[in-house]
Write a protein that holds these residues in place. Structure first.
Motif, mmCIF file in Angstrom:
data_model
loop_
_atom_site.group_PDB
_atom_site.id
_atom_site.type_symbol
_atom_site.label_atom_id
_atom_site.label_comp_id
_atom_site.label_asym_id
_atom_site.label_seq_id
_atom_site.Cartn_x
_atom_site.Cartn_y
_atom_site.Cartn_z
ATOM 1 N N ASP A 1 0.864 -1.179 0.000
ATOM 2 C CA ASP A 1 0.000 0.000 0.000
ATOM 3 C C ASP A 1 0.907 1.238 0.000
ATOM 4 N N ASP A 2 1.642 1.366 -1.062
ATOM 5 C CA ASP A 2 2.673 2.398 -1.181
ATOM 6 C C ASP A 2 2.508 3.081 -2.529
ATOM 7 N N THR A 3 3.028 4.287 -2.616
ATOM 8 C CA THR A 3 3.077 4.998 -3.899
ATOM 9 C C THR A 3 4.538 5.075 -4.337
ATOM 10 N N ILE A 4 4.781 4.675 -5.563
ATOM 11 C CA ILE A 4 6.149 4.587 -6.078
ATOM 12 C C ILE A 4 6.373 5.689 -7.111
ATOM 13 N N TYR A 5 7.477 6.417 -6.951
ATOM 14 C CA TYR A 5 7.920 7.374 -7.967
ATOM 15 C C TYR A 5 8.955 6.681 -8.859
ATOM 16 N N ASN A 6 8.677 6.638 -10.137
ATOM 17 C CA ASN A 6 9.665 6.143 -11.090
ATOM 18 C C ASN A 6 10.404 7.341 -11.672
ATOM 19 N N LEU A 7 11.709 7.425 -11.401
ATOM 20 C CA LEU A 7 12.501 8.584 -11.800
ATOM 21 C C LEU A 7 13.208 8.324 -13.123
#
Length: 792
Positions: A158-164
């Motif tokens: 239950d996480d939000t991932i930033y793809n850089l």
């Protein structure tokens, strides 16, 4: 693509009240591109509970299940061997598209309808799709999982991932969560809180149990600590979840802590089994042909360009790339030696490329490390091992430190910032940007003296600093303005203009332009080496026939000619203008011409002009006259050029300096008559020419006289021409050779050359008597001076 867990990020900078999608936009606007924001939520993927399990009537391994998904009871056929009544499972309903790309549809399996699928983690893309994971069966969720809810919540996802999507200059500081936390804090105007690193060492010291010796300058820092009595077990849930969310597979608590710190600090660590390692660490360059079996069970053959960690004798790790299986952590490990080091980035890159062994660790080593984090990371490892692996941490750290710690300082004024960015920033705006970046500074008047933190090795000078201030200030503040420039006449640079001018002239003379590869084979590189230069070889050539950067275009044009000859194209008249390279950093533009067969062939009239030395010389003469070198060039014979015919080769001189050569290729290279000319355009460009001036055609008639001299066979025509011009003075306008005779009445060691002399005065008509008098004087002077005779 770098993955950043926002729940992990929240440990270092408070983003609990932020809209994560809006935050991603702020960070992107500040200069670090958040390519996508990824949330674990798949439509029609829910928590279900198995109510009934019956065997399939027409199968010995399938089961017909009734599954409650809150709003309906689904009949699902499943072949897993771990099914239990009342078990909470992950259900993909009809219409669900799994992360692996599979779309769930209603189906019939051996006559029984199935309305969905119960999922294993591999089917969600969360585990590798292999036999071992298939044998586990479907994923079992906790008993307290709510039916119909999002199953990812119970997988710790239950996480939000930033793809850089990082620019290369930000690979060093944004491939870790602390580095990205500074970017996030800068965008929000907040401070970064560093993680806990303090542990509780026992009384024993690592100094009495381990020795470290660094024997290479390619290691600038090496830290070692030791922990005892670790308990190998499963990692805490938060570590496993964070590693999984960042794309790394959890293994056990010890190995996971090493990877966790690398994603936290950007500092790769290596853990050795202390019992396998022994009591000595020696860092050195590998021996040529030295071997090591790495953790992937592959034997690697090393060279003297590879950095290795040894136990004093044999390698136990390829530094910065991968450890050896002979010192790796396993389920029986009790004591661990921790390595935190800095190695030469180029050496790590070359090693990983040569061994085809790219890793998350080598990626970070290649972009350089912050020595402050190198020291902090090893203490953080001891803290986590003590807390989650029950380790006993020994006192002290063994440190080899040869890092240049001179502070990076840059000075910039507010007016310079505004000038370079084209904005009207105030002093307070600039101070705010630097404060948000957490760059310490001193301000005198409007001049900032900024100390650049070691975590930002991409910032090195004033212009970098201006960019940092500008991106935090906001590029949206830059207003569009038309540039104020002086009008300039358009045109080519001199080198480009000359190149186009030469190419146009050669095409007008009937030659065809060709383009060939800059890379050639070592065998071709050894041909026509008329100038001694050091060859440039590729470190990693794609093939052996393209492994050397050429110094001459001749072998390449010979290949083009052979290609045409093989296809019955015997008349080849081509040229190429291209750059050659040598001596590491030298570059030169060459003009190369190749001629073979007929230069001109008129089939209807059956007239031919065969390509030979003199045709090629005529083309060179025409070109040099066209470029404005008339009267400044000459040709002198030479026998010193490899692979050229010693009796049919001449240097081309301009202002008495060689700029190239022409002649026939030696028959040992090719039995065909092939003629080559190569001129350095770079040397021609250095010899300036005057602009052309208009000259009116002469109104007065000319008088032409012919004369033939008998001279020794080895005497050059240019010698005679120079003496004729010296004797004649200004009335002689042109001298041309028009005949060569050898035969009757001429001895074998002599030849006869005939010259046409054109006399003219710009202001009057010449009389026959004065021309004859001058003509006779010329004959006498030439014969007396050169000891030759006139031919009757």
């Amino acid at each position: 693509m770098m993955r950043i867990s926002t729940s992990w990020l929240n440990d270092y900078v408070d983003i609990s009240d932020e809209d994560l999608k809006e935050l991603a936009g702020k960070i992107t606007n500040a200069g670090v591109n958040v390519e996508t924001v990824e949330e674990y939520n798949t439509p029609n993927l829910v928590v279900g509970q198995i109510l009934e399990i019956e065997d399939h009537p027409d199968s010995d391994h399938l089961h017909v299940c009734k599954v409650d998904v809150k709003d309906e009871i689904l009949q699902i056929i499943c072949g897993a061997n771990n099914l239990e009544k009342n078990m909470k499972v992950i259900v993909s309903k009809i219409g669900c598209v799994l992360p692996t790309g599979i779309e769930i549809k209603k189906s019939t399996m051996r006559g029984v309808e199935s309305c969905g699928m119960m999922c294993a983690l591999s089917e969600l893309g969360l585990e590798e799709d292999n036999e071992e994971n298939h044998a586990k069966g479907i994923c079992k969720l906790p008993d307290d999982a709510l039916i119909g809810s999002n199953p990812y919540n119970y997988l710790g996802l239950d996480d939000t991932i930033y793809n850089l999507d990082l620019n290369p200059n930000r690979e060093a500081d944004c491939t870790n969560h602390i580095g990205f936390a500074y970017e996030t804090a800068a965008a929000l105007g907040k401070k970064v809180e560093m993680p806990v690193t303090k542990c509780h060492p026992i009384k024993d010291s690592v100094l009495s149990e381990l020795e470290v010796d660094v024997l290479t300058d390619n290691c600038t820092m090496y830290n070692a600590r030791k922990v005892k009595n670790v308990v190998i077990k499963e990692s805490p849930d938060f570590i496993k979840e964070r590693l999984t969310n960042c794309g790394m597979r959890p293994i056990n608590n010890v190995v996971d802590i090493s990877n966790y710190i690398m994603l936290e600090y950007g500092q790769p660590l290596h853990f050795f089994d202390a019992d396998k390692l022994g009591k000595s660490i020696v860092v050195r360059m590998a021996l040529n042909g030295e071997k090591i079996v790495t953790l992937d069970n592959q034997e690697r053959i090393l060279t003297t360009d590879d950095i290795v960690i040894t136990d004093g004798e044999k390698p136990v790790c390829i530094a910065g790339v991968m450890g050896g299986i002979n010192s790796g952590i396993d389920e029986n490990t009790k004591d661990v030696v921790i390595e935190s080091a800095i190695f030469d980035p180029l050496k790590i890159r070359y090693t990983s490329i040569r061994l085809d062994l790219k890793s998350e660790a080598s990626r970070r080593y290649e972009h350089g490390l912050n020595y402050e984090y190198t020291m902090e990371a090893i203490d953080r490892a001891c803290y986590l091992l003590e807390k989650y692996a029950d380790a006993e941490v020994l006192l002290d750290t063994i440190t080899y430190d040869n890092v240049d710690k001179t502070p990076k300082v840059a000075k910039v004024t507010l007016s310079k910032i505004n000038s370079l960015l084209g904005v009207d920033m105030t002093l307070e705006d600039a101070k705010k940007s630097l404060n948000n970046l957490q760059f310490p500074y001193e301000l005198k008047g409007e001049e900032f003296t900024v100390t650049i933190p070691n975590r930002r090795n991409d910032v090195a000078m004033r212009e970098d600093l201006v960019e940092e201030v500008g991106r935090l200030y906001g590029y949206n503040h830059i207003t569009s303005k038309l540039p104020r420039l002086e009008d300039k006449k358009g045109g080519y640079r001199e080198s480009v203009r000359l190149r186009k001018c030469i190419s146009k002239r050669l095409r007008s003379l009937g030659l065809n332009e060709t383009r060939t590869y800059t890379l050639i084979s070592p065998e071709m590189d050894g041909m026509f080496a008329y100038e001694k230069h050091e060859t440039i070889k590729l470190l990693k050539p794609l093939s052996s026939d393209k492994s050397v950067v050429r110094q001459t275009l001749i072998p390449s044009l010979l290949n083009v000619a052979e290609y045409n000859f093989a296809r019955n194209m015997d008349d080849v008249n081509i040229y190429e203008i291209s750059n050659v390279y040598y001596d590491t950093d030298k570059e030169e533009t060459k003009i190369t011409i190749l001629m073979s067969g007929n230069y001109i062939y008129n089939m209807w009239q059956n007239e031919k002009i065969k390509s030979d030395f003199y045709v090629l010389k005529g083309i060179i003469t025409n070109l040099l006259d066209y470029l404005g070198y008339e009267g400044r060039y000459s040709f002198t014979s030479t026998k010193d050029i490899n692979d050229m015919h010693p009796g049919a080769t001449a240097l081309i001189n301009v202002d008495n300096r060689p700029v190239g050569f022409l002649g026939r290729i030696h028959p040992k290279i090719n039995k065909r008559e092939i003629y080559i000319a190569e001129i350095s355009m770079s040397k021609l460009e250095e010899k300036k020419t005057r602009s052309y001036k208009f000259k009116e055609l002469n109104k007065f008639p000319s008088i032409v006289k012919d004369v033939a001299f008998v001279m020794p066979l080895e005497m050059e025509s240019s010698t005679v021409e120079k003496e004729i011009k010296r004797s004649a003075g200004k009335l002689l306008k042109k001298v041309q050779v028009f005949d060569l005779y050898r035969g009757e009445n001429i001895s074998e060691d002599e030849k006869s050359l005939a010259y046409s002399l054109t006399f003219m005065d710009d202001n009057r008509t010449l009389t026959s008597d004065e021309v004859n008098e001058l003509f006779n004087k010329i004959i006498k002077d030439v014969c007396d001076k050169l000891k030759i005779k006139i031919r009757n």
